[in-house]
Design a protein around this motif. Structure first.
Motif, short mmCIF file in Angstrom:
data_model
loop_
_atom_site.label_atom_id
_atom_site.label_comp_id
_atom_site.label_asym_id
_atom_site.label_seq_id
_atom_site.Cartn_x
_atom_site.Cartn_y
_atom_site.Cartn_z
N UNK A 250 31.19 44.36 51.62
CA UNK A 250 30.26 44.74 50.56
C UNK A 250 29.26 43.63 50.27
N UNK A 251 29.69 42.40 50.42
CA UNK A 251 28.82 41.27 50.09
C UNK A 251 28.50 40.44 51.33
N UNK B 74 29.78 37.71 40.98
CA UNK B 74 30.89 38.41 41.64
C UNK B 74 30.42 39.74 42.19
N UNK C 22 30.37 38.82 45.77
CA UNK C 22 31.81 38.94 45.93
C UNK C 22 32.53 37.75 45.30
N UNK D 299 34.97 35.94 46.42
CA UNK D 299 35.27 34.84 47.34
C UNK D 299 34.07 33.91 47.51
N UNK E 23 33.05 46.85 39.34
CA UNK E 23 33.01 46.19 40.64
C UNK E 23 33.63 44.80 40.53
N UNK F 89 37.35 45.03 40.14
CA UNK F 89 38.00 45.42 41.39
C UNK F 89 38.08 44.24 42.36
N UNK F 90 37.00 43.47 42.42
CA UNK F 90 37.00 42.27 43.26
C UNK F 90 38.14 41.35 42.85
N UNK G 175 40.82 42.14 41.17
CA UNK G 175 42.11 42.77 41.39
C UNK G 175 42.55 42.61 42.85
N UNK G 176 41.61 42.77 43.75
CA UNK G 176 41.94 42.59 45.17
C UNK G 176 42.30 41.14 45.45
N UNK H 129 45.80 39.99 44.65
CA UNK H 129 46.89 40.38 45.55
C UNK H 129 47.43 39.18 46.31
N UNK H 130 46.57 38.23 46.61
CA UNK H 130 46.99 37.06 47.40
C UNK H 130 46.89 35.78 46.59
N UNK I 162 47.71 41.25 36.16
CA UNK I 162 48.69 42.33 36.14
C UNK I 162 49.04 42.80 34.73
N UNK J 133 46.26 44.97 33.56
CA UNK J 133 46.29 46.27 34.21
C UNK J 133 47.31 47.18 33.53
N UNK K 24 35.48 53.23 45.02
CA UNK K 24 35.76 52.20 46.02
C UNK K 24 35.35 52.68 47.40
#
Lengths: 235, 235
Positions: free
Chosen positions: A141-142, B53, B57, B59, B131, B134-135, B137-138, B141-142, B151, B154, B195
């Motif tokens: 996306x980015x 973000x 993104x 990252x 957006x 969601x970024x 939240x993903x 995960x790691x 969490x 959420x 998404x």
DNA sequence: ATAAAAAAGCATGCAAGCATGTTTTTTTGT
DNA sequence: ACAAAAAAACATGCTTGCATGCTTTTTTAT
């Protein structure tokens, strides 16, 4: 692998089928001797990349990590893949192939059986391949370079998804709109459930009821059920 | 902001309400004099973070980028937020607050109207806040540190989502299971559509039909419709 | 068939670029 | 004048790509 500057992503066809033909005209195409080992090493690197993406996320997947995961030195890794980008490209292609193969296999196994198809695709989404692909899709996306590779594959998958569905449910072709809707609903809802599950946005106890509901919805969308779309037809 | 090593995320309650009390006991709680401007600058930084973000993104969102986006020097930025993590924490809280506020406002506006609620939440998902969330939240995960913050939020959101739905549709409390199912279906399907839309996994032309189908499904799940769940009741 | 030559696989080391956090200096506002 | 805000300078760590050697396999030539 997320580098700071925009990178070129130079084209590099890593086509494994491009092997020299046997000079003696042997029955089988020449196995390639040692270059067979090379292919194995490359596959090991791609697998390691997938594992790293699943475990640490795409953003935190860096070249030394992948090399360590594959049990190779970083130098050896860069011998097989000119750059980190090249590795990512190969990984994307691999994931796409797996997704297509698995989907084709599953749909040939249970023709016309909605329940089996739903459960099969749901099983697919449990495998690491989906997580890795989703990570890459979000990153794309980015990242224009990633998007350039991923978006066409996404389109191809959706298109084949529809096409295969059409030939699995011949009676459905009369109403292509509802077929499209049913397939999109299936794909999006199941992937949505999985993503929500990964990000903690949904309680696990709701997954099965949601899948059941999806089955009923798809059945209700079939032309055989008439325009009323009565649900719980055979429950 | 994605750093390579595991970071501490030291606790630091950036509670904006924790302002020093007036030493003169003024009638109104002392506005904080000039530190009011400080709060504005902090808000500007959080807004800039969200924009970064969304655009680049999570990252690729790095501190110099946020500072530039906010029109501040990096030094000034670190004056207001001890570290990049602190900024991210504040951003997460801000996003959570916005999500709750918007949801509450929307659900109070149209009581019992399924169509409006669906469209309202869909509108929410179009805003940059989703957006960005969601970024994160993903990424969580790691990233254990992120997960520790995200969490619980959420869970809180899902819980309030359910609770508010319960008081909006009183006749539904008789069948809490179907209420839970309908709410989860709404949230997951709509977020899934968004998404999929962001990652190019679905054709845009299917969005409206999917939302229409969701409306029908929710209506069909209401207790008034009887256990047969006949769809297209009022179409 | 055998030895030399070529090529490929693999590992280690190095310099550059970038992001982070800390510290120091300058500016602004009361 | 003094304290807070803003800017600049600095030191550290990490990732990346490239270059250099060494070993092993394949090819080539006598």
């Amino acid at each position: 692998m997320a580098t700071q500057a925009k990178r070129a992503m130079s084209a590099q066809s890593s086509n494994p089928l491009a092997e020299p033909v046997s000079k003696h005209g042997a029955a089988k195409s020449e196995p390639g001797r040692q270059s067979l080992k090379s292919a194995a090493t490359r596959a090991r690197l791609v697998d390691a990349t997938i594992r790293c993406i699943v475990q640490h996320g795409y953003a935190n997947t860096v070249t030394p990590m992948v090399a360590a995961e594959a049990g190779l030195s970083r130098g050896a890794m860069l011998h097989h893949f000119i750059s980190g980008d090249a590795l990512i490209r190969a990984t994307i292609v691999e994931l796409h192939d797996r997704r297509l193969k698995a989907f084709r296999r599953a749909s040939q196994a249970n023709v016309g059986d909605v329940r089996s198809m739903v459960r099969d695709y749901w099983q697919q989404l449990q495998k690491p391949g989906f997580i890795a692909f989703q990570e890459l899709a979000m990153a794309a996306r980015a990242d224009a370079a990633l998007a350039e590779i991923l978006l066409p594959l996404q389109a191809e998958f959706t298109q084949k998804f529809q096409a295969l569905a059409g030939q699995l449910y011949p009676e459905w072709v009369q109403e292509p709109e509802r077929l499209r809707l049913a397939m999109a609903l299936s794909q999006i809802l199941m992937e949505g459930i999985q993503i929500a599950s990964l990000t903690g946005a949904v309680d696990k106890s709701l997954i099965d009821p949601l899948l059941d509901f999806l089955e009923m919805s798809v059945v209700a969308l079939r032309p055989g059920q008439g325009p009323e779309m009565t649900m719980k037809a055979e429950q």
